[in-house]
Design an enzyme around this catalytic site. Structure first.
Site, PDB file in Angstrom:
ATOM      1  N   VAL A  46     -28.506 -57.021-101.893  1.00 21.56           N
ATOM      2  CA  VAL A  46     -29.665 -57.609-102.579  1.00 21.56           C
ATOM      3  C   VAL A  46     -30.703 -56.533-102.883  1.00 21.56           C
ATOM      4  O   VAL A  46     -31.264 -56.470-103.984  1.00 21.56           O
ATOM      5  CB  VAL A  46     -30.274 -58.753-101.745  1.00 21.56           C
ATOM      6  CG1 VAL A  46     -31.533 -59.292-102.426  1.00 21.56           C
ATOM      7  CG2 VAL A  46     -29.262 -59.880-101.559  1.00 21.56           C
ATOM      8  N   CYS A  47     -30.964 -55.656-101.921  1.00 17.56           N
ATOM      9  CA  CYS A  47     -31.936 -54.578-102.133  1.00 17.56           C
ATOM     10  C   CYS A  47     -31.497 -53.658-103.268  1.00 17.56           C
ATOM     11  O   CYS A  47     -32.317 -53.211-104.076  1.00 17.56           O
ATOM     12  CB  CYS A  47     -32.115 -53.774-100.853  1.00 17.56           C
ATOM     13  SG  CYS A  47     -32.819 -54.702 -99.482  1.00 17.56           S
TER      14      CYS A  47
END
Length: 208
Positions: A46-47
């Site tokens: 996600v990052c």
């Protein structure tokens, strides 16, 4: 800002090691609008998508100082930057259009109220929340957004809000729901929307 700081308070100054070298935060901001955002960990899916989108929007963010905050080492951040650039379909270099701060302790995360009270790491410690601060030229926060670590942010929306903040700082206007930037200001005039209350508070105009 969290940690006892609210909109209108002066953002804290701090010295930190980053992927672009050592910075003093307020010097880094200068007289420009700045964006500080955090991410839980390097080398996570996600990052990586978030920083990838932030990098893709670099031309739109060109006049705004951006910096992100990580608990990982600078060396790891630089190595991860290659993955982010590759994800964007670009050369896998260590350079991103914004620096990444290494907060090893994590003192800054605590100072800025960036810890997620729900999600824990393998040591049962709180992980970093997904936080965005927009800081005005006077070193005062104009916006704060806090997401739990499990939810990725919408950087197109962050860009939209930043554009609105810049516009409303320069012009005596307020931007409505779902507003997007247009090139001209009140080109076709201002109109009053008739409402059951009879009050004239809704006065739409072409997007400035």
């Amino acid at each position: 800002m969290p940690g006892g700081r609210l909109l209108g308070d002066v953002a804290p100054n701090f010295e930190a090691n980053t992927t672009a070298g050592c910075i003093h935060f307020q010097d880094f901001l200068g007289n420009s609008l700045g964006i500080l955002f955090s991410h839980p960990r390097d080398f996570t899916p996600v990052c990586a998508t978030e920083l990838g989108r932030a990098a893709k929007l670099a031309p739109e963010f060109a006049k705004k100082n951006r910096i992100t905050l990580s608990i990982d080492r600078v060396e790891d951040c630089l190595a991860w930057s290659k993955d982010i650039n590759a994800y964007n379909g670009e050369e896998p270099t260590e350079k991103l259009p914004f620096p990444i701060i290494h907060d090893k302790n994590p003192d800054l995360f605590i100072l800025l109220g960036m810890l997620d009270p729900v999600e824990k790491d393998e040591k049962d410690m709180p992980v970093t929340a997904r936080v965005v601060f927009v800081i005005g030229p006077g070193k005062k926060p104009k916006l704060s957004i806090i997401y739990l670590a499990t939810t990725g942010r919408n950087f197109d929306e962050i860009l939209r809000v930043v554009t609105s903040l810049q516009l409303t700082a320069e012009k005596r206007v307020a931007t409505p729901v779902d507003w997007k930037e247009a090139k001209n200001l009140f080109l076709k005039g201002v109109f009053t929307k008739e409402l059951p209350s009879g009050k004239k508070y809704l006065r739409p105009a072409p997007q400035p």
